[in-house]
Design a protein around this motif. Structure first.
Motif, PDB file in Angstrom:
ATOM      1  N   ALA A  16       0.837  -1.202   0.000  1.00  0.00           N
ATOM      2  CA  ALA A  16       0.000   0.000   0.000  1.00  0.00           C
ATOM      3  C   ALA A  16       0.872   1.252   0.000  1.00  0.00           C
ATOM      4  CB  ALA A  16      -0.919  -0.007   1.211  1.00  0.00           C
ATOM      5  N   ARG A  19       2.068   1.897  -3.520  1.00  0.00           N
ATOM      6  CA  ARG A  19       0.993   2.402  -4.373  1.00  0.00           C
ATOM      7  C   ARG A  19       0.675   3.870  -4.073  1.00  0.00           C
ATOM      8  NH1 ARG A  19      -2.088  -2.264  -6.621  1.00  0.00           N
ATOM      9  NH2 ARG A  19      -1.004  -4.100  -5.854  1.00  0.00           N
ATOM     10  N   VAL A  20       0.587   4.220  -2.790  1.00  0.00           N
ATOM     11  CA  VAL A  20       0.301   5.610  -2.419  1.00  0.00           C
ATOM     12  C   VAL A  20       1.462   6.513  -2.829  1.00  0.00           C
ATOM     13  CG1 VAL A  20      -0.062   7.176  -0.462  1.00  0.00           C
ATOM     14  CG2 VAL A  20      -1.300   5.009  -0.573  1.00  0.00           C
ATOM     15  N   SER A  21       2.685   6.052  -2.618  1.00  0.00           N
ATOM     16  CA  SER A  21       3.863   6.828  -3.031  1.00  0.00           C
ATOM     17  C   SER A  21       3.845   7.066  -4.532  1.00  0.00           C
ATOM     18  CB  SER A  21       5.152   6.089  -2.653  1.00  0.00           C
ATOM     19  OG  SER A  21       5.250   5.909  -1.274  1.00  0.00           O
ATOM     20  N   LEU A  23       1.232   6.996  -6.627  1.00  0.00           N
ATOM     21  CA  LEU A  23       0.143   7.903  -7.015  1.00  0.00           C
ATOM     22  C   LEU A  23       0.523   9.352  -6.737  1.00  0.00           C
ATOM     23  CD1 LEU A  23      -2.966   5.868  -5.831  1.00  0.00           C
ATOM     24  CD2 LEU A  23      -2.401   6.492  -8.190  1.00  0.00           C
ATOM     25  N   THR A  24       1.112   9.597  -5.565  1.00  0.00           N
ATOM     26  CA  THR A  24       1.576  10.942  -5.225  1.00  0.00           C
ATOM     27  C   THR A  24       2.647  11.401  -6.210  1.00  0.00           C
ATOM     28  OG1 THR A  24       1.137  10.498  -2.892  1.00  0.00           O
ATOM     29  CG2 THR A  24       2.600  12.346  -3.389  1.00  0.00           C
ATOM     30  N   ALA A  70       0.540   3.064 -11.063  1.00  0.00           N
ATOM     31  CA  ALA A  70      -0.156   4.324 -10.785  1.00  0.00           C
ATOM     32  C   ALA A  70      -0.532   5.047 -12.070  1.00  0.00           C
ATOM     33  CB  ALA A  70       0.719   5.229  -9.908  1.00  0.00           C
ATOM     34  N   THR A  90       9.016   8.254  -6.762  1.00  0.00           N
ATOM     35  CA  THR A  90       8.627   7.153  -5.870  1.00  0.00           C
ATOM     36  C   THR A  90       9.840   6.641  -5.101  1.00  0.00           C
ATOM     37  OG1 THR A  90       6.835   6.509  -7.352  1.00  0.00           O
ATOM     38  CG2 THR A  90       7.574   4.855  -5.772  1.00  0.00           C
TER      39      THR A  90
END
Length: 138
Positions: A16, A19-21, A23-24, A70, A90
């Motif tokens: 997770a 994935r969040v990294s 997307l950011t 992403a 990332t």
């Protein structure tokens, strides 16, 4: 006429945080690609200096896979420059440094962006049929 390069499938199991990294990083990359090349080069250099150490090939693969994942969630098309910048960001979020590379080839003419670490292209086909010639490594 354009030619498309088939990239390897995502091999890593992404967490997770990955994935969040990513997307950011893709949101930031969408802003960065609007900069002129001299400013973009400066930003990438500053981000690279802030990282504690170079990424291992496995860490860079995870960053590249996460960025590619992403990119599928971004509106519009995430091309190679956006993916390379997102992979670099990332890795930087995790404190790891990779190089963003820009290259070109002839017949058919095409430009491409990718990341490298330890002198190895990451997230690219192992044996490209028409390799790109490195023009800029940041």
């Amino acid at each position: 006429m354009t030619s498309h390069m088939v990239l390897p499938q995502i091999q890593q199991r992404l967490t997770a945080v990955d994935r969040v990294s990513a997307l950011t990083a893709h949101v930031l990359a969408a802003v960065l690609v609007r900069l002129s090349l001299p400013y973009l080069t400066k930003v990438i250099t500053v981000v690279g200096r802030c990282c504690r150490r170079a990424a291992t090939p496995q860490e860079a693969e995870i960053a590249a896979d996460a960025a590619r994942w992403a990119g599928g969630w971004m509106p519009g098309r995430a091309a190679c420059l956006e993916n390379a910048l997102a992979a670099m960001l990332t890795a930087a979020i995790r404190g790891r440094r990779v190089h963003v590379c820009l290259g070109a080839r002839m017949q058919p003419y095409a430009a491409h962006a990718w990341i490298e670490t330890a002198g190895k292209a990451i997230g690219e086909p192992r044996q490209p049929d028409r390799p790109y010639h490195l023009l800029l490594r940041i």
